[in-house]
Design an enzyme around this catalytic site. Sequence first.
Site, PDB file in Angstrom:
ATOM      1  N   SER A 228       0.812  -1.207   0.000  1.00 22.33           N
ATOM      2  CA  SER A 228       0.000   0.000   0.000  1.00 22.33           C
ATOM      3  C   SER A 228       0.846   1.257   0.000  1.00 22.33           C
ATOM      4  O   SER A 228       0.427   2.298  -0.524  1.00 22.33           O
ATOM      5  CB  SER A 228      -0.928   0.005   1.224  1.00 22.33           C
ATOM      6  OG  SER A 228      -1.747  -1.141   1.229  1.00 22.33           O
ATOM      7  N   ASP A 445      -8.526  -4.061   3.192  1.00 24.05           N
ATOM      8  CA  ASP A 445      -7.215  -4.716   3.099  1.00 24.05           C
ATOM      9  C   ASP A 445      -6.876  -5.483   4.373  1.00 24.05           C
ATOM     10  O   ASP A 445      -6.450  -6.638   4.322  1.00 24.05           O
ATOM     11  CB  ASP A 445      -6.159  -3.659   2.818  1.00 24.05           C
ATOM     12  CG  ASP A 445      -4.749  -4.217   2.803  1.00 24.05           C
ATOM     13  OD1 ASP A 445      -4.403  -4.938   1.859  1.00 24.05           O
ATOM     14  OD2 ASP A 445      -3.980  -3.910   3.744  1.00 24.05           O
TER      15      ASP A 445
END
Length: 754
Positions: A228, A445
């Site tokens: 990320s 996530d």
Amino acid sequence: MASFRRAVAVATVAAAAVAAAAPAVGLQKPERHFGCPPGKNVCVYPIDTATMQAEALFDFQVELHVLDRVPVAKPVTQELAITIKLPSGETTTPEALFPGVSPVYRTWDLKAFKDMSDENPVGYDSYAATWRNVFIPKAVGGGALTVSVVARNVTTEVTYDIRKPTVRKAKNVILFIGDGMSLTMMSAARLVSRGMYHGKYKDKLTMQKMDNFALLSTSGVGAIISDSANTASTYHTGHKTSVNALGVYADSGDDTFAHPKQELLTEYVKQAMGMKVGVVTTAQVQDATPASAYSHVRRRGEKAAITSQAINGCASCVLPVMPDVLMGGGGKYFLPDRSVDGSNMFDKYAAAGYTVTHTAKDMAAAASNPATKKLLTISHRSNMDVWMDRHMYPENLRASKDDPTGEGKVLDQPDLEDMAMSALEVLTRDNDNGFYLLIEGASVDKSAHSLDTPRALADLIELDNTVAKIWKDSVVATAEKPVSDLDNYCSSVTDNVGHSFKSAFGSGKNSGRSSNLARRSAIGTYAKAGYPDFVNRGDNFPVTWDVRTTLASGFVAHPDHTTSFSVQSSTKDPADKVGGVAVNVKEDDPNGIFMSGNLPPKSSSGVHSMADVGVFASGPGSERVRGMLDSTDLFHIMASALGVGTDGRQGGAPVPSGTTPTAPVPAPAPTAAVPAPTAAVPAPMPPVTAPPLVLVPTPTPAATAMPATPVTPAKPGNGGAVGVSPPACSQATASTASTPVDDDEEDEDEEVEQ
């Protein structure tokens, strides 16, 4: 960076002049991890093929690699013949293009491994010269700019694509990120929340109703599969970077805070355009995606330093971003036992003008108070609790002590849409220059990493409801708000990195079946799959998640674990380490089907995929969201919509109150090879009547650390550079300090990949 193992910091290597005929040494294969041209002895940053926005700051670095203990001239620039070919075809030098800026020098050693099985690495010494806070003036024009470096009879070339500024179209930009939100996961969320009748979805997700759509690739400099941090960093800089890196190019050095920087979109619009900036997340505010909007650091795990950087900047930064709104979790890094300097960072934020709140009630009250100019809402010591636990299993909150101030339970956490609307209330108050707002649904996530599909889907639906709330209440005309603000908003929804979420298929209850094979027989495929039993309760969430027929879904890459595909009352814990090896936690889902792992033995959670993610967008400038995009394109679409660079740097960054600006750096008269930039003249922001751009991508220091204090910028002269003066604390201390990383922290080179 598995192909490299770095040595610890080294002292400056004694060097001597070397004959020009000295043999060249290339790093061969491992150079790909640092963005170095293959087989060369020099690395250049920005890297080859970089697409760069004119007027945006960056650190220009040239790095020479020689075999261990080979003598090198001091300074290393004596060995580097650097020329720059402009888009016009004329050539110049760093000294002429970046007048008044002197390079700073660093040295370190490294070991190069051919691959993970190489037991005989080659030792190198690295010598870097870095011109910090420089920029390509818009007068240079757009097109190809080539840097050529000759070192020890070896020529290294890199070429950049310089983007010229465009006319501003959007007053505001909102970027929604559903971290880990793959396209297949979106399909599952649409089925759960909207339902299906006779093979047709009853409705689309709100983000899927936006005007424009594209696929976007997310790979980074050193890996096909991103984390990320480097993907979100690319969205905010337009530059590719490496796993775990935020706002920097990851060179081969071991100083976490010295890597060459890339200016953030938030830095530019705040400092050069007078816009406001907001960051909203359900994760820790120091986590990868939110930190990408205000931080420059090689390791995302340096969360104490990241907390400080938001209001203090970094050692070589021009000015800190100082987000006008910062909301999420991560309270433990504000407290004295975890903060970068042992202070209470809540007090420091308050001293910097922030109204500090910790509950949904206090946040809403502060946001509606006209006296609130900056708002900090930290409502959890770590990541905020997910939607499922806040709304369906609140007993999980009562069982923990996660108050952000260090004591008590957290029972009044705001929902994502509540944070978003409060953020808008602050950002739009007394603001004619517009704003940039980042909103992250982070636990799509985080739940996917623990293979907890229901919780991941619930947080995805929460993000989509937030998109709908903002679009309805703040943008599109309604009976209550008859004036549409569509022309002022450019919005996009996307993902950092998609998870390897497989297609969903039907599954009935299998808790009464004793054997693994018998449990698998409860799964239906094709005609036997049917439809799941979820029923929309009116707000796009199911009446209950514990249905008889659910989705038999899963992840391509995973550790050993069991799953019954059903919702659990507590967060899944699929695997634990025993003797360094991740093993199935059978008690996590005792009635589940055993899934044999396919990840490295130490990996205890799911990982990202290299699959393309989706981008949904509406508003002025969003028409460029179409076809196949690279992650760098998203930055340039937003920068173009805002007209970044149109008015130059407007005389340099503003000077913080209480400081004295240094004298402007005198620029040498431009040579014929260098077009003279127009003089930077401060100017008020022109009125903008365009709507916001809304974007929804789906994905994806050495002894003691001291916070870098604000530095005093010097206005650029006729060249491309913005100067900084040394911060009050020691540069060496600030740039070489490292804070401990918790076992639960996410560092992509470590075991957990997020």
